[in-house]
Design a protein around this motif. Sequence first.
Motif, PDB file in Angstrom:
ATOM      1  N   ARG A 196      -3.815   1.190   4.065  1.00 27.45           N
ATOM      2  CA  ARG A 196      -4.643   2.007   3.171  1.00 27.45           C
ATOM      3  C   ARG A 196      -3.781   3.097   2.543  1.00 27.45           C
ATOM      4  O   ARG A 196      -2.694   3.407   3.063  1.00 27.45           O
TER       5      ARG A 196
ATOM      6  N   GLY B 149       0.822  -1.213   0.000  1.00 31.05           N
ATOM      7  CA  GLY B 149       0.000   0.000   0.000  1.00 31.05           C
ATOM      8  C   GLY B 149       0.848   1.253   0.000  1.00 31.05           C
ATOM      9  O   GLY B 149       1.755   1.407  -0.823  1.00 31.05           O
TER      10      GLY B 149
ATOM     11  N   GLY C 207     -10.839  -0.416  -0.742  1.00 32.85           N
ATOM     12  CA  GLY C 207     -11.010  -1.869  -0.728  1.00 32.85           C
ATOM     13  C   GLY C 207      -9.724  -2.663  -0.645  1.00 32.85           C
ATOM     14  O   GLY C 207      -9.615  -3.744  -1.225  1.00 32.85           O
ATOM     15  N   GLU C 208      -8.729  -2.177   0.140  1.00 33.87           N
ATOM     16  CA  GLU C 208      -7.471  -2.941   0.214  1.00 33.87           C
ATOM     17  C   GLU C 208      -7.642  -4.309   0.867  1.00 33.87           C
ATOM     18  O   GLU C 208      -6.909  -5.243   0.550  1.00 33.87           O
TER      19      GLU C 208
ATOM     20  N   CYS D 211      -4.872  -4.151  -3.789  1.00 38.88           N
ATOM     21  CA  CYS D 211      -6.015  -4.626  -3.005  1.00 38.88           C
ATOM     22  C   CYS D 211      -5.971  -6.146  -2.988  1.00 38.88           C
ATOM     23  O   CYS D 211      -5.750  -6.776  -4.032  1.00 38.88           O
TER      24      CYS D 211
ATOM     25  N   THR E  78      -7.516  -9.912  -2.868  1.00 42.27           N
ATOM     26  CA  THR E  78      -8.733 -10.580  -3.348  1.00 42.27           C
ATOM     27  C   THR E  78      -8.728 -11.979  -2.730  1.00 42.27           C
ATOM     28  O   THR E  78      -7.649 -12.476  -2.352  1.00 42.27           O
TER      29      THR E  78
ATOM     30  N   SER F 188      -5.875  -1.077  -8.110  1.00 45.77           N
ATOM     31  CA  SER F 188      -6.472  -2.391  -7.815  1.00 45.77           C
ATOM     32  C   SER F 188      -5.371  -3.425  -7.530  1.00 45.77           C
ATOM     33  O   SER F 188      -5.609  -4.418  -6.852  1.00 45.77           O
TER      34      SER F 188
ATOM     35  N   ARG G  97      -9.427   0.304   7.692  1.00 43.74           N
ATOM     36  CA  ARG G  97      -9.325   0.000   6.267  1.00 43.74           C
ATOM     37  C   ARG G  97     -10.290   0.919   5.534  1.00 43.74           C
ATOM     38  O   ARG G  97     -11.255   1.403   6.132  1.00 43.74           O
TER      39      ARG G  97
END
Length: 419
Positions: free
Chosen positions: A315, A239, A364-365, A338, A340, A335, A359
């Motif tokens: 973040r 980040g 959406g990290e 982030c 998943t 993205s 967060r």
Amino acid sequence: MSTASTMKRPKTQDERDLLLYDSRLQRPIRMKTPELERDGRIRHAIFSGQFTVPFLEELAGIADMIRLMSKSRAGQDFLINLLPHKRAMLYFTQPSTRTFLSFMAACQVLGMSCNEVRDPSTSSETKGETRFDSIRMFSSYFDVVIMRSPIARLAESCAYLMNDLDSSGSRSVPIVNAGSGADEHPTQALLDIYTLQRSFQFANPKDSPSSNKLDELRERKGYDGLTKGLAHKTIGFCGDIGRGRTVRSLAMLLALYEDVRLVFVGPDHPTLAMREDMRERLVDRNVRFYEMDSFEDSLDGRPVIEQLDALYMTRIQKEHNNAADTDSLATIDFSKYCLTPELVSRMKEYAPILHPFPRDQHFGEIPPEIDNDPRAMYFRQARNGMWIRAALLAHVFDVDRLISRHFLTEYVERHHYNE
Ligand code: ASP
């Protein structure tokens, strides 16, 4: 060593205030550390570079004892009778939820009372009072000042102010830095290390993502070289590496452990990438570190996401964005920074995922779908903050030895240590 005269000309009142302490602020960490101690104990907790591995281990032990004692009424009664004569000032002039509340809860665990100033517009700073006068006032009424400020190095300067008062025979109290600008957040680093220490004990399924014991992980799951403890681990940060004060503070602590490798995954952008001062400190400490721009970049011939022993997500600190960066930041594909569920499924089964929180739901990290994965350690990490902060206060006020003595006599026989 740079001096006031070699510094860039101060622009703001805050910068001018700090000039008072500039020659002390510019010293290397090893020269500052003795000034932050008294009788071999931490007096002011200002930056993570002042902590040592034996201290981190000792503190984790005290935190473990406090959390176990807190499970029983008798233990709680013992703890709240330790410091009922002490008062804490929580001087938080920057937003905070977890740090503020966990410090308050930590004080309460030890029986201390707390008061707070959160909005400087309600203090005499609006009448032109300097922050140093405010701190000196707090030190007249309280026994410790726990402070968060947008100003880097203010807490450190306040520690020097307290030491000067002490030398002239005036009242002086410990200063605890609860976050200073984009610079340091040493007590967050303490709770992060504590969380990692507990994870890598492989003792308690609540702390270790894999319920498998270490030998099972080695033999059945093929994690051959896996050992207990933080040594020999590869820890990822993702980040906002440049402005994340928690990243800066934790990286310096991890650098204390043998053969640790640090991997920083973030945009290759002047504001978001690692700052030069941190690069220099890591080089100084002989740490192997890698700066990458994606989880798919290769480490030892495999995508780095598959190679990490722990991952620390952050973040993007957009409150620090400046107008000059707007265009260049808009071209970044965030993205990639982030997590998943697919990325998490490729991580090592035992690798904890940490985040200092909050967060950012818009960024959406860490999407909430990951919260139920056993590797998601961030809520437990936040709770650990209360225990390690209570342990730090117990150390500062020299009641940690009472805790360990009581624990040995009253608890060791009756409880399992890691329950
Ligand atoms: N709560 C942490 C801090 O105060 C992390 C963050 O705000 O992103 O630095």
